[in-house]
Design a protein around this motif. Structure first.
Motif, short mmCIF file in Angstrom:
data_model
loop_
_atom_site.label_atom_id
_atom_site.label_comp_id
_atom_site.label_asym_id
_atom_site.label_seq_id
_atom_site.Cartn_x
_atom_site.Cartn_y
_atom_site.Cartn_z
N LYS A 66 -2.88 -5.22 12.97
CA LYS A 66 -4.31 -5.01 12.79
C LYS A 66 -4.77 -3.64 13.26
N ARG A 67 -3.86 -2.87 13.87
CA ARG A 67 -4.20 -1.49 14.22
C ARG A 67 -4.14 -0.57 13.01
N PHE A 68 -3.70 -1.11 11.88
CA PHE A 68 -3.60 -0.35 10.64
C PHE A 68 -4.34 -1.08 9.53
N GLY A 69 -4.91 -0.30 8.60
CA GLY A 69 -5.67 -0.92 7.52
C GLY A 69 -5.63 -0.09 6.26
N ARG A 70 -6.12 -0.68 5.20
CA ARG A 70 -6.14 0.00 3.91
C ARG A 70 -7.32 0.96 3.78
N GLN A 71 -8.30 0.84 4.65
CA GLN A 71 -9.43 1.76 4.62
C GLN A 71 -9.71 2.22 6.04
N ILE A 72 -10.45 3.30 6.16
CA ILE A 72 -10.76 3.87 7.47
C ILE A 72 -12.25 4.17 7.60
N ILE A 303 16.53 -5.60 -4.70
CA ILE A 303 17.33 -4.40 -4.93
C ILE A 303 16.68 -3.42 -5.91
N CYS A 304 15.72 -3.87 -6.69
CA CYS A 304 15.06 -2.94 -7.64
C CYS A 304 13.57 -3.27 -7.73
N ALA A 305 12.90 -3.21 -6.59
CA ALA A 305 11.47 -3.53 -6.51
C ALA A 305 10.64 -2.59 -7.38
N PRO A 306 9.53 -3.07 -7.95
CA PRO A 306 8.71 -2.22 -8.82
C PRO A 306 7.72 -1.33 -8.08
N VAL A 307 7.30 -1.73 -6.88
CA VAL A 307 6.35 -0.94 -6.09
C VAL A 307 7.06 -0.51 -4.82
N HIS A 308 7.13 0.79 -4.58
CA HIS A 308 7.95 1.26 -3.47
C HIS A 308 7.17 1.56 -2.19
N ILE A 309 5.93 1.98 -2.29
CA ILE A 309 5.21 2.42 -1.09
C ILE A 309 3.86 1.74 -0.96
N PHE A 310 3.53 1.35 0.26
CA PHE A 310 2.20 0.83 0.59
C PHE A 310 1.66 1.71 1.72
N GLN A 311 0.50 2.31 1.47
CA GLN A 311 -0.09 3.24 2.44
C GLN A 311 -1.06 2.51 3.37
N ARG A 312 -1.12 2.96 4.63
CA ARG A 312 -2.03 2.37 5.60
C ARG A 312 -2.64 3.49 6.46
N TYR A 313 -3.89 3.24 6.91
CA TYR A 313 -4.54 4.14 7.86
C TYR A 313 -4.37 3.61 9.28
N CYS A 314 -4.20 4.51 10.20
CA CYS A 314 -4.18 4.15 11.62
C CYS A 314 -5.63 4.00 12.08
N LEU A 315 -6.00 2.81 12.54
CA LEU A 315 -7.39 2.53 12.93
C LEU A 315 -7.67 2.83 14.40
N GLU A 316 -6.63 2.95 15.18
CA GLU A 316 -6.77 3.33 16.58
C GLU A 316 -5.51 4.06 17.02
#
Length: 418
Positions: A66-72, A303-316
């Motif tokens: 919960k220290r990370f989120g999709r928005q900031i 072994i061959c996932a379609p989505v490679h990266i998920f981005q997160r913001y540091c909230l604290e």
């Protein structure tokens, strides 16, 4: 230090130079991920100017942290963080994304997800198995007599978009247009996107939103037994979704409900056929029954996932794996690399359908776990065995070419014969 024409790893400094647009990487990312695991699973990607994490346990925990989120911007201003103002030429895209389930954090995320979650629970999704089977058989009927096909355009593109559109309440005939809008839309998530990519995404976001708005108006007048009507007319704690929330939610469900599954169908067929060439694997052994089919699908996802990266913001401000992060810093979680962590999976670059070493992270984890995962899994568990059963002797007609759209991973085309 490891060097190549597109990759340089400094394990001491935990620093990596990696050209995401180089064919040597995006066409075959798994060996690069293996090198990162061997030398520096946590690293600073110089071209992207941020820290990335590839370790399975770390990625899994950060997805739930919960220290990370999709928005900031819900806890800090642009001025505080030094974040530039939105681009004028992407205003329609930004508006369409404003209430996206993928971008929100609680409490807004909780409210929206509660309203749509019931439609995606397994017992509701499983009712669609007959429709998926019928559609897949009809498409195979069309190309089976020819003895050859390009599988993406004749099969993989059609099934996921048709099924998610039906669930929401969009006519089948809109499928091709939805695909075009979606392809333009996801261009915004590519590394090093161009001004032309941004303008195409903005134009399609505007057209997409206008179309969804017209369907919402119809469903307000005449509700039907579909997800859009459900979202319009169902309240949560005395509140209904606003027009903007309905548009954003519908767009993200349509995009997320098919884009990745299209890639995964192609990726899965490719890996199974290539594995058959190299090890003599008989696809029939992979789909003997429901159990073997399910394990095969999960191994393909790993072994061959379609989505490679998920981005997160540091909230604290915090420290992760020895990395000091400030509030507002952005991090990258490489889901596809986490699936290849040798500390989690034995011989991770080897396709082994019988694996039983734990869940892959291809659908994410935590509150942003892919809401469409039950539907995607159902589609894969139906269409993959059906393809190999209906088309005995299936083989590659040409070497598959991977799209230059990192951090998505899928094929340009998949030419097959039988």
């Amino acid at each position: 230090m490891q060097d190549s024409s597109f990759l340089s790893i400094d394990p001491v400094e935990r620093s990596v130079s990696l050209d995401a647009g180089h064919p040597g990487f995006y066409q075959a990312p798994n060996p690069v991920y293996a090198a990162l695991h061997a030398q520096t699973p946590t690293f600073y990607w110089r071209e992207q100017r941020q820290w990335f994490f590839t370790g399975y346990d770390l990625v899994n925990s950060l997805l739930r942290d919960k220290r990370f989120g999709r928005q900031i911007l819900h806890i800090a201003s642009r001025e505080d963080l030094g974040v530039p103002e939105p681009l004028a030429h992407t205003r329609h895209f930004d508006k369409a994304e404003e209430w996206s389930l993928l971008e929100l954090e609680p409490p807004e995320h909780t409210r929206l997800r509660t309203l749509v979650n019931r439609a995606f629970v397994s017992r509701h999704v499983e009712k669609m198995s007959g429709e998926i089977t019928d559609l897949a058989n009809r498409l195979i009927d069309e190309f089976e007599p020819r003895g050859e096909t390009e599988l993406l355009s004749s099969f993989a593109d059609i099934i996921p978009v048709t099924m998610i559109a039906r669930m929401i309440g969009i006519p089948d005939a809109m499928g091709p247009q939805l695909l075009k809008w979606s392809h333009d839309y996801v261009g915004m998530y590519m590394f090093k996107r161009s001004r032309a990519d941004e303008e195409a995404a903005d134009r399609s976001a505007r057209e997409f939103a206008e179309y969804i708005s017209s369907v919402i108006a119809e469903r307000r007048r005449e509700p039907r037994d579909d997800l859009l009507s459900h979202m319009i007319h169902t309240e949560h704690k005395g509140q209904f979704l606003t027009e903007e929330e309905l548009i954003s939610t519908t767009i993200v469900l349509l995009n997320a409900g098919h884009e990745a599954t299209v890639h995964q169908i192609g990726n899965s067929v490719r890996i199974i056929l290539e594995e058959g060439l190299t090890s003599g694997l008989d696809p029939a052994d992979l789909f003997r029954d429901a159990g073997t089919t399910e394990r095969t699908v999960e191994e393909c996802l790993r072994i061959c996932a379609p989505v490679h990266i998920f981005q997160r913001y540091c909230l604290e401000a915090c420290e992760i794996d020895g990395v000091t992060l400030a509030r507002g810093d952005k991090i990258g979680l490489i889901l596809a690399a986490a699936n290849l962590d040798p500390r989690k999976f034995e011989n991770p670059l080897t396709f082994k359908a019988e694996r039983n070493e734990g869940a892959n992270l291809s659908f994410g984890a935590g509150i942003h776990f892919c809401i469409g995962a039950p539907l995607a899994r159902l589609e894969l568990n139906i269409v993959l065995p059906l393809l190999f059963k209906r088309l005995p002797g299936l083989k590659l007609a040409a070497s598959p070419q991977v799209k230059d759209v990192y951090h998505f991973h899928g094929l340009e085309r998949l030419d097959l014969t039988w």
